[in-house]
Design a protein around this motif. Structure first.
Motif, mmCIF file in Angstrom:
data_model
loop_
_atom_site.group_PDB
_atom_site.id
_atom_site.type_symbol
_atom_site.label_atom_id
_atom_site.label_comp_id
_atom_site.label_asym_id
_atom_site.label_seq_id
_atom_site.Cartn_x
_atom_site.Cartn_y
_atom_site.Cartn_z
ATOM 1 N N LEU A 68 -77.305 26.652 41.985
ATOM 2 C CA LEU A 68 -76.968 27.357 40.752
ATOM 3 C C LEU A 68 -76.043 28.534 41.024
ATOM 4 O O LEU A 68 -75.146 28.827 40.237
ATOM 5 C CB LEU A 68 -78.246 27.846 40.066
ATOM 6 C CG LEU A 68 -79.093 26.777 39.361
ATOM 7 C CD1 LEU A 68 -80.401 27.365 38.879
ATOM 8 C CD2 LEU A 68 -78.320 26.192 38.182
ATOM 9 N N ASN A 69 -76.298 29.229 42.152
ATOM 10 C CA ASN A 69 -75.474 30.367 42.575
ATOM 11 C C ASN A 69 -75.204 31.313 41.406
ATOM 12 O O ASN A 69 -74.056 31.545 41.013
ATOM 13 C CB ASN A 69 -74.147 29.869 43.163
ATOM 14 C CG ASN A 69 -73.381 30.990 43.865
ATOM 15 O OD1 ASN A 69 -73.941 32.049 44.162
ATOM 16 N ND2 ASN A 69 -72.104 30.754 44.126
ATOM 17 N N PRO A 70 -76.272 31.854 40.820
ATOM 18 C CA PRO A 70 -76.049 32.702 39.642
ATOM 19 C C PRO A 70 -75.427 34.041 40.021
ATOM 20 O O PRO A 70 -75.526 34.509 41.151
ATOM 21 C CB PRO A 70 -77.473 32.910 39.097
ATOM 22 C CG PRO A 70 -78.344 32.806 40.320
ATOM 23 C CD PRO A 70 -77.670 31.811 41.224
ATOM 24 N N THR A 71 -74.765 34.654 39.029
ATOM 25 C CA THR A 71 -74.238 36.000 39.210
ATOM 26 C C THR A 71 -75.391 36.990 39.117
ATOM 27 O O THR A 71 -76.065 37.081 38.091
ATOM 28 C CB THR A 71 -73.187 36.317 38.143
ATOM 29 O OG1 THR A 71 -72.136 35.351 38.214
ATOM 30 C CG2 THR A 71 -72.617 37.699 38.357
ATOM 31 N N VAL A 72 -75.645 37.681 40.194
ATOM 32 C CA VAL A 72 -76.826 38.532 40.296
ATOM 33 C C VAL A 72 -76.437 39.967 39.982
ATOM 34 O O VAL A 72 -75.563 40.550 40.649
ATOM 35 C CB VAL A 72 -77.455 38.439 41.699
ATOM 36 C CG1 VAL A 72 -78.719 39.285 41.766
ATOM 37 C CG2 VAL A 72 -77.763 36.982 42.033
ATOM 38 N N SER A 73 -77.087 40.525 38.989
ATOM 39 C CA SER A 73 -76.866 41.926 38.658
ATOM 40 C C SER A 73 -77.797 42.804 39.489
ATOM 41 O O SER A 73 -78.747 42.327 40.120
ATOM 42 C CB SER A 73 -77.103 42.172 37.165
ATOM 43 O OG SER A 73 -78.451 41.890 36.823
ATOM 44 N N ASP A 74 -77.519 44.089 39.476
ATOM 45 C CA ASP A 74 -78.361 45.020 40.221
ATOM 46 C C ASP A 74 -79.786 45.051 39.666
ATOM 47 O O ASP A 74 -80.750 45.196 40.416
ATOM 48 C CB ASP A 74 -77.754 46.423 40.175
ATOM 49 C CG ASP A 74 -76.419 46.494 40.898
ATOM 50 O OD1 ASP A 74 -76.177 45.632 41.765
ATOM 51 O OD2 ASP A 74 -75.622 47.401 40.598
ATOM 52 N N GLY A 75 -79.929 44.910 38.349
ATOM 53 C CA GLY A 75 -81.262 44.919 37.741
ATOM 54 C C GLY A 75 -82.106 43.738 38.186
ATOM 55 O O GLY A 75 -83.284 43.896 38.521
ATOM 56 N N LEU A 78 -83.208 44.267 41.796
ATOM 57 C CA LEU A 78 -84.298 45.234 41.913
ATOM 58 C C LEU A 78 -85.626 44.636 41.455
ATOM 59 O O LEU A 78 -86.669 44.882 42.071
ATOM 60 C CB LEU A 78 -83.965 46.486 41.096
ATOM 61 C CG LEU A 78 -82.855 47.384 41.643
ATOM 62 C CD1 LEU A 78 -82.555 48.518 40.666
ATOM 63 C CD2 LEU A 78 -83.231 47.934 43.011
ATOM 64 N N VAL A 79 -85.591 43.836 40.399
ATOM 65 C CA VAL A 79 -86.831 43.203 39.915
ATOM 66 C C VAL A 79 -87.377 42.234 40.957
ATOM 67 O O VAL A 79 -88.583 42.234 41.252
ATOM 68 C CB VAL A 79 -86.561 42.491 38.579
ATOM 69 C CG1 VAL A 79 -87.756 41.609 38.199
ATOM 70 C CG2 VAL A 79 -86.299 43.502 37.477
ATOM 71 N N MET A 80 -86.522 41.402 41.537
ATOM 72 C CA MET A 80 -86.980 40.459 42.555
ATOM 73 C C MET A 80 -87.492 41.188 43.787
ATOM 74 O O MET A 80 -88.488 40.772 44.408
ATOM 75 C CB MET A 80 -85.840 39.512 42.940
ATOM 76 C CG MET A 80 -85.538 38.452 41.905
ATOM 77 S SD MET A 80 -86.960 37.384 41.582
ATOM 78 C CE MET A 80 -87.272 36.712 43.206
ATOM 79 N N THR A 81 -86.840 42.276 44.160
ATOM 80 C CA THR A 81 -87.320 43.062 45.297
ATOM 81 C C THR A 81 -88.691 43.656 45.011
ATOM 82 O O THR A 81 -89.593 43.614 45.866
ATOM 83 C CB THR A 81 -86.318 44.186 45.620
ATOM 84 O OG1 THR A 81 -85.029 43.622 45.856
ATOM 85 C CG2 THR A 81 -86.761 44.958 46.849
ATOM 86 N N ALA A 82 -88.869 44.192 43.807
ATOM 87 C CA ALA A 82 -90.162 44.776 43.436
ATOM 88 C C ALA A 82 -91.254 43.715 43.397
ATOM 89 O O ALA A 82 -92.377 43.947 43.869
ATOM 90 C CB ALA A 82 -90.049 45.478 42.085
ATOM 91 N N VAL A 83 -90.935 42.532 42.858
ATOM 92 C CA VAL A 83 -91.933 41.445 42.800
ATOM 93 C C VAL A 83 -92.348 41.031 44.206
ATOM 94 O O VAL A 83 -93.542 40.817 44.488
ATOM 95 C CB VAL A 83 -91.352 40.248 42.020
ATOM 96 C CG1 VAL A 83 -92.240 39.017 42.190
ATOM 97 C CG2 VAL A 83 -91.219 40.596 40.544
ATOM 98 N N THR A 84 -91.389 40.921 45.102
ATOM 99 C CA THR A 84 -91.704 40.521 46.479
ATOM 100 C C THR A 84 -92.557 41.570 47.178
ATOM 101 O O THR A 84 -93.545 41.240 47.852
ATOM 102 C CB THR A 84 -90.400 40.291 47.267
ATOM 103 O OG1 THR A 84 -89.604 39.325 46.586
ATOM 104 C CG2 THR A 84 -90.708 39.782 48.667
ATOM 105 N N ILE A 85 -92.213 42.834 47.023
ATOM 106 C CA ILE A 85 -92.971 43.901 47.687
ATOM 107 C C ILE A 85 -94.386 43.981 47.129
ATOM 108 O O ILE A 85 -95.369 44.083 47.882
ATOM 109 C CB ILE A 85 -92.232 45.247 47.529
ATOM 110 C CG1 ILE A 85 -90.931 45.220 48.327
ATOM 111 C CG2 ILE A 85 -93.120 46.398 47.994
ATOM 112 C CD1 ILE A 85 -90.077 46.458 48.132
#
Length: 276
Positions: A68-75, A78-85
């Motif tokens: 899919l290679n989506p265009t990833v925004s900063d938001g 940050l959400v994916m990083t927070a979910v992983t942590i």
């Protein structure tokens, strides 16, 4: 004469038999077939088939997200990083040591993202995809799907193979945010989800359903052609392979006898006898 004296399995009395003598009747009298045999039901085998299916769903979702290679925004990043942590800390437990570990790894990952982006520019696409395929196959083949340690399986090697594949795929992306998202998703799928799977083995159905549903949705977004093979994989893991295993149990024929090596049994000592 050996023919007139009955052979006895003793050492304290001389007998007219050679040292390597084997008495047929005495030897085969101790023969046991399928001792302590446990037959598994189709339901038990299907339940255990969930865990390889979960790993396959993680791998399929990981590849589909790359396609899919989506265009990833900063938001989103940050959400994916927070979910992983949060998922990691919820599984291993919150402590100052774990918080330091998360901070160190997050800083290292964000710092290495620009390097990963241009890491394999001089390597052809065919070579990269071949290495990714081998890495993901190794990850699936030697992943430990049981709660017990196994000699031919290694969780560490499996995780390293998955991270290696993630680095290879991430190096083919064209922006730092996509690289970071690929690495974070790889850590979530291959580093944290196996821990969650081991913690909740008795309640694995919700996780399996969530992974299968999300994988099918991603496949539908990429191409409807991928949906049917994914459904076939689910049927194979949960129905076909368990059914074949149950049918093959009737052919078990293990023999036990005096030729087996001696096995030491745990006598349940609760203290060290040499400390007295």
């Amino acid at each position: 004469m050996p023919g007139t004296v009955k052979f006895e399995k003793i050492l304290y009395r001389p007998q007219p038999y050679p040292d390597n003598h084997t008495d047929t009747e005495l030897f085969l009298s101790s023969l046991r077939r399928n001792k302590n045999l446990r037959l598994y039901t189709l339901g038990e085998c299907s339940y255990q088939g969930q865990f390889p299916l979960q790993q396959l769903c993680c791998t399929a979702s990981f590849i589909l997200l790359h396609l899919l290679n989506p265009t990833v925004s900063d938001g989103v990043l940050l959400v994916m990083t927070a979910v992983t942590i949060v998922s990691y800390l919820a599984v291993v437990g919150f402590s100052l040591h774990q918080l330091k570990t998360v901070t160190l790894l997050s800083g290292f990952l964000f710092g290495m993202a620009p390097i990963i982006e241009s890491l394999t520019r001089t390597i052809s696409d065919d070579t990269i995809y071949a290495m990714v395929t081998v890495g993901l196959l190794v990850n699936f083949a030697i992943q430990n799907y049981t709660p017990l340690p196994a000699d031919y399986m290694s969780t560490c090697v499996s995780l390293n193979a998955a991270i290696f594949s993630a680095v290879c795929l991430a190096s083919r992306l064209d922006n730092v945010n996509s690289v970071l998202l690929t690495m974070i998703v790889a850590i979530l799928f291959y580093g944290i989800l196996p821990i969650i799977r081991d913690r909740f083995r008795d309640r694995a159905l919700p996780l399996t359903g969530l992974l299968v549903l999300s994988t099918v949705c991603l496949a539908a977004l990429v191409s409807a052609v991928f949906v049917l093979p994914l459904c076939a994989v689910v049927v194979v893991c949960l129905v076909l392979v368990p059914l074949v295993f149950v049918r093959l149990q009737r052919h078990k024929d293990n023999i036990f006898g005096p030729w087996d090596e001696a096995a030491l049994k745990d006598i349940g000592c609760s203290r060290n006898i040499y400390s007295e």
